[in-house]
Design a protein around this motif. Sequence first.
Motif, PDB file in Angstrom:
ATOM      1  N   ARG A  65       1.259  -1.709  -0.062  1.00  0.00           N
ATOM      2  CA  ARG A  65       0.282  -0.004   0.243  1.00  0.00           C
ATOM      3  C   ARG A  65       0.940   1.343   0.078  1.00  0.00           C
ATOM      4  NH1 ARG A  65      -5.075   2.207   1.724  1.00  0.00           N
ATOM      5  NH2 ARG A  65      -5.906  -0.234   2.399  1.00  0.00           N
ATOM      6  N   HIS A  66       1.792   1.325   0.870  1.00  0.00           N
ATOM      7  CA  HIS A  66       2.864   2.041   0.882  1.00  0.00           C
ATOM      8  C   HIS A  66       3.457   2.708  -0.432  1.00  0.00           C
ATOM      9  CE1 HIS A  66       3.115   3.846   4.875  1.00  0.00           C
ATOM     10  NE2 HIS A  66       3.331   2.622   5.596  1.00  0.00           N
ATOM     11  N   GLU A 103       0.854   3.884  -3.088  1.00  0.00           N
ATOM     12  CA  GLU A 103       0.461   4.935  -2.838  1.00  0.00           C
ATOM     13  C   GLU A 103       1.704   6.258  -3.013  1.00  0.00           C
ATOM     14  OE1 GLU A 103      -2.595   5.207   0.634  1.00  0.00           O
ATOM     15  OE2 GLU A 103      -1.041   5.356   1.061  1.00  0.00           O
ATOM     16  N   ILE A 104       2.889   6.013  -2.392  1.00  0.00           N
ATOM     17  CA  ILE A 104       3.815   6.922  -3.055  1.00  0.00           C
ATOM     18  C   ILE A 104       4.366   7.016  -4.969  1.00  0.00           C
ATOM     19  CG2 ILE A 104       6.524   7.042  -2.795  1.00  0.00           C
ATOM     20  CD1 ILE A 104       6.609   5.090  -0.250  1.00  0.00           C
ATOM     21  N   GLU A 106      14.622   5.591  -2.256  1.00  0.00           N
ATOM     22  CA  GLU A 106      13.691   6.969  -1.279  1.00  0.00           C
ATOM     23  C   GLU A 106      12.390   5.249   0.028  1.00  0.00           C
ATOM     24  OE1 GLU A 106      14.010   9.753  -3.077  1.00  0.00           O
ATOM     25  OE2 GLU A 106      12.171  10.748  -1.710  1.00  0.00           O
ATOM     26  N   THR A 118      13.633   4.484   2.218  1.00  0.00           N
ATOM     27  CA  THR A 118      13.479   4.748   3.295  1.00  0.00           C
ATOM     28  C   THR A 118      12.520   5.808   3.787  1.00  0.00           C
ATOM     29  OG1 THR A 118      15.933   6.192   2.930  1.00  0.00           O
ATOM     30  CG2 THR A 118      14.733   7.033   4.041  1.00  0.00           C
ATOM     31  N   LEU A 119      11.244   6.106   3.272  1.00  0.00           N
ATOM     32  CA  LEU A 119      10.363   6.471   4.340  1.00  0.00           C
ATOM     33  C   LEU A 119       9.524   4.942   4.355  1.00  0.00           C
ATOM     34  CD1 LEU A 119       8.860   8.220   0.469  1.00  0.00           C
ATOM     35  CD2 LEU A 119       9.828   9.213   2.650  1.00  0.00           C
ATOM     36  N   THR A 120       9.979   3.660   4.078  1.00  0.00           N
ATOM     37  CA  THR A 120       8.523   2.829   4.275  1.00  0.00           C
ATOM     38  C   THR A 120       9.840   1.832   5.702  1.00  0.00           C
ATOM     39  OG1 THR A 120       9.586   1.842   2.755  1.00  0.00           O
ATOM     40  CG2 THR A 120       7.165   2.397   2.735  1.00  0.00           C
ATOM     41  N   GLY A 121      11.155   2.262   5.684  1.00  0.00           N
ATOM     42  CA  GLY A 121      11.798   1.407   6.626  1.00  0.00           C
ATOM     43  C   GLY A 121      12.030   0.360   6.483  1.00  0.00           C
ATOM     44  N   ILE A 177      -1.436  28.227   2.766  1.00  0.00           N
ATOM     45  CA  ILE A 177      -1.817  28.210   4.711  1.00  0.00           C
ATOM     46  C   ILE A 177      -1.312  28.880   5.335  1.00  0.00           C
ATOM     47  CG2 ILE A 177      -2.788  27.632   6.278  1.00  0.00           C
ATOM     48  CD1 ILE A 177      -4.902  27.418   4.220  1.00  0.00           C
ATOM     49  N   ARG A 182       1.109  28.990   9.204  1.00  0.00           N
ATOM     50  CA  ARG A 182       0.334  28.560  10.452  1.00  0.00           C
ATOM     51  C   ARG A 182       2.696  29.555  11.410  1.00  0.00           C
ATOM     52  NH1 ARG A 182       1.756  22.124  10.553  1.00  0.00           N
ATOM     53  NH2 ARG A 182       3.662  22.684   9.006  1.00  0.00           N
ATOM     54  N   PRO A 194       5.586  29.828  13.364  1.00  0.00           N
ATOM     55  CA  PRO A 194       7.246  28.183  12.933  1.00  0.00           C
ATOM     56  C   PRO A 194       6.407  28.182  14.538  1.00  0.00           C
ATOM     57  CG  PRO A 194       7.283  30.763  13.638  1.00  0.00           C
ATOM     58  CD  PRO A 194       5.717  30.699  13.407  1.00  0.00           C
ATOM     59  N   THR A 245       4.629  25.497  17.705  1.00  0.00           N
ATOM     60  CA  THR A 245       3.409  26.134  18.236  1.00  0.00           C
ATOM     61  C   THR A 245       3.531  24.262  19.822  1.00  0.00           C
ATOM     62  OG1 THR A 245       2.094  24.233  16.665  1.00  0.00           O
ATOM     63  CG2 THR A 245       2.119  26.341  16.653  1.00  0.00           C
ATOM     64  N   PHE A 246       2.609  24.168  20.521  1.00  0.00           N
ATOM     65  CA  PHE A 246       2.919  23.308  21.145  1.00  0.00           C
ATOM     66  C   PHE A 246       2.408  21.429  21.259  1.00  0.00           C
ATOM     67  CE2 PHE A 246       1.106  26.771  24.323  1.00  0.00           C
ATOM     68  CZ  PHE A 246       2.443  27.438  24.659  1.00  0.00           C
ATOM     69  N   ILE A 252       9.019  27.442  25.806  1.00  0.00           N
ATOM     70  CA  ILE A 252       8.827  27.606  24.112  1.00  0.00           C
ATOM     71  C   ILE A 252       8.626  28.873  23.923  1.00  0.00           C
ATOM     72  CG2 ILE A 252       6.807  26.765  24.558  1.00  0.00           C
ATOM     73  CD1 ILE A 252       6.713  24.746  22.234  1.00  0.00           C
ATOM     74  N   SER A 293      10.509  25.134   9.396  1.00  0.00           N
ATOM     75  CA  SER A 293      10.619  25.153  10.945  1.00  0.00           C
ATOM     76  C   SER A 293      10.046  22.962  10.810  1.00  0.00           C
ATOM     77  CB  SER A 293       9.181  25.626  11.309  1.00  0.00           C
ATOM     78  OG  SER A 293       8.345  25.352  12.614  1.00  0.00           O
ATOM     79  N   GLY A 342       9.607  23.096  14.328  1.00  0.00           N
ATOM     80  CA  GLY A 342       9.080  23.692  15.351  1.00  0.00           C
ATOM     81  C   GLY A 342       7.340  23.651  15.564  1.00  0.00           C
ATOM     82  N   VAL A 343       6.714  22.786  14.642  1.00  0.00           N
ATOM     83  CA  VAL A 343       5.385  22.923  14.712  1.00  0.00           C
ATOM     84  C   VAL A 343       4.140  21.944  15.514  1.00  0.00           C
ATOM     85  CG1 VAL A 343       3.331  23.151  13.853  1.00  0.00           C
ATOM     86  CG2 VAL A 343       5.759  24.194  12.642  1.00  0.00           C
ATOM     87  N   GLY A 344       3.710  21.867  16.563  1.00  0.00           N
ATOM     88  CA  GLY A 344       3.034  20.794  17.145  1.00  0.00           C
ATOM     89  C   GLY A 344       1.634  20.398  16.686  1.00  0.00           C
ATOM     90  N   ARG A 362       5.801   7.326   6.218  1.00  0.00           N
ATOM     91  CA  ARG A 362       6.872   7.708   6.230  1.00  0.00           C
ATOM     92  C   ARG A 362       8.167   8.472   6.698  1.00  0.00           C
ATOM     93  NH1 ARG A 362       2.374   7.873   1.385  1.00  0.00           N
ATOM     94  NH2 ARG A 362       1.646   5.883   1.718  1.00  0.00           N
ATOM     95  N   HIS A 403       9.669   7.275   9.737  1.00  0.00           N
ATOM     96  CA  HIS A 403      11.299   6.742   9.020  1.00  0.00           C
ATOM     97  C   HIS A 403      12.540   7.138   8.462  1.00  0.00           C
ATOM     98  CE1 HIS A 403       9.769   2.299   9.730  1.00  0.00           C
ATOM     99  NE2 HIS A 403       8.434   2.758   8.797  1.00  0.00           N
TER     100      HIS A 403
END
Lengths: 163, 393
Positions: free
Chosen positions: A6-7, A10-11, A22, A25-28, A156, A158, A160, A162-163, B23, B38, B40-42, B301, B304
């Motif tokens: 599936r991975h 999708e990739i 690659e 790497t993305l799927t281990g 969008i 965001r 830089p 956030t908690f 923080i 970043s 740093g974004v949760g 993904r 990993h």
Amino acid sequence: MDEIIRHILEILENDARTSPEEIATLTGTSAQEISQTIAKLEETGVIRHYKTIVDWDLVGENYVYAVIELKVTLERNQGYQVIAERIYKFPEVRSVRLLSGNYDISLTVRGKSMKDVAFFVAEKIATLDQIQSTSTHFVLKTYKEDGVILHEPESIVRLPITF
Amino acid sequence: MRPPCDPSKFIAEAVKSIPPSGIRRFFDLVSGLEDIISLGVGEPDFITPWHIREMCIHSLEKGQTSYTSNSGLPELRDELTRTYYRRYGLDYNPASEVLITTGVSEALDIAIRAVVNPGDEVIVVQPSYVAYVPSVILAGGKPVIVSTHREDDFSLTAETLKPAITSKTKAIVLNFPNNPTGAIMEQEGMEDIADLVVENDLFVISDEVYECLTYGGKHVPFSSLEGMKDRTVMLNGFSKAYAMTGLRLGFAMGAPDIIHSMMMIHQYSMLCAPITAQIGAIEALRNGKVEMERMVREYDRRRHFIVKGFNSIGLECFNPKGAFYAFPYIGDTGLSSSDFAERLLNEKRVVTIPGDVFGEAGEGFLRCAYAASLDDLRKAIEGMGDFVDGLKR
């Protein structure tokens, strides 16, 4: 479905150029395992083809696309497969689908001009014995093609951190 | 003429006693900088799935802009109880054992306030989310810190917990999958902790907001352990699993007395959670599984990718099993977490969060959110690799 398969699918569906290294790497997993799995998926026909979605408008190549709806009369002992095979061999035809509802088959056709497309439909498609009627819809603009949005979406903002 | 006034003298002692937020300091350093990458974004970098947004829009078009009952929309509480019964066999009563809150933040605050008396000790397991200690202090309680360690995969064990328990201990705050380490808890270890909880007659506040973000294992709610349902209030929300951070919607599930007490505080502070978000949440629970699973696969993904990336540049990284944070060890570089993060920001324009922000146990680590595009993760790893190489020269 196996989670790794599936991975991989999708990739690759998202970006066919992603290398086995690659994906590994993305799927281990290991690149060798990924290459072997991809080869199997190609052999069994799960992966049919790799292609690129091009925004031809941006390079000034103004193709004309049209969606054609077809009503079909089936001949004795012949299913839709026969007419579909007849139609999909034309290089102008980009897709052929059997539909439920008022029409039987839907085509997407590409030409250099509206005249090209109109002549193709009138001379090659409408003249086939099994075709009862055609209805042609020219595409004015494509906003999304096969899951890919063909313009830059607004980003969008965001914070830089956030908690 | 009336004399001038010093407004600071009016500030409550409890607020003054809250430790300064690391923080916040880092946020001030970052704000105004451009061309940064970043980590740093949760919060998810996905936008709330369209079908959820569409339901919110539709409800607004219909004019659904009123208050809801204090406890939240009955349909949402019904949907939640059905979901938890289906997932874990947990049987909560939607009328008396569920409270819809304005984010998990509110649920956390009122859960602690509902339980803690002045002087009560509350065990906070660190490294962990930054709000736990201040919330305990604001409720008049005394936070007692228990540290988890890299050697134990940042998991909590009964042995590490036991020495922190005194006659004044009232409750434990748990957070698995964990922010910032990404650690989860295995059922076996949880059973030992449950025994300890019963022996010492404690209450558990379990923040499980990253519940759906686990990789390769199934989350076990603490309340699903035998005898733990009435001793645990489970806090959760829609922010992380359904990328609904800005909609601010959380919930608490627990024994009727606890939920009623929380509701008493909630009704006089928030009154009720926003109705638009509640309608979006119903849609998320009913039809959001496919999109949520798609996002989880994408995080997997990136997980990993980032863990391999950190290890390749010489920063040993614990393999997180949940949430969307990697927690690489930077102690070998000779820099403190804060110095490392600050210099990395100034020299390579990569934002990470110093681990000590999440408690002393986080010193020597960085929190790196992989809720970012693969391109950004690649650039961040390259920048960090150059930075680490520069430190060696």
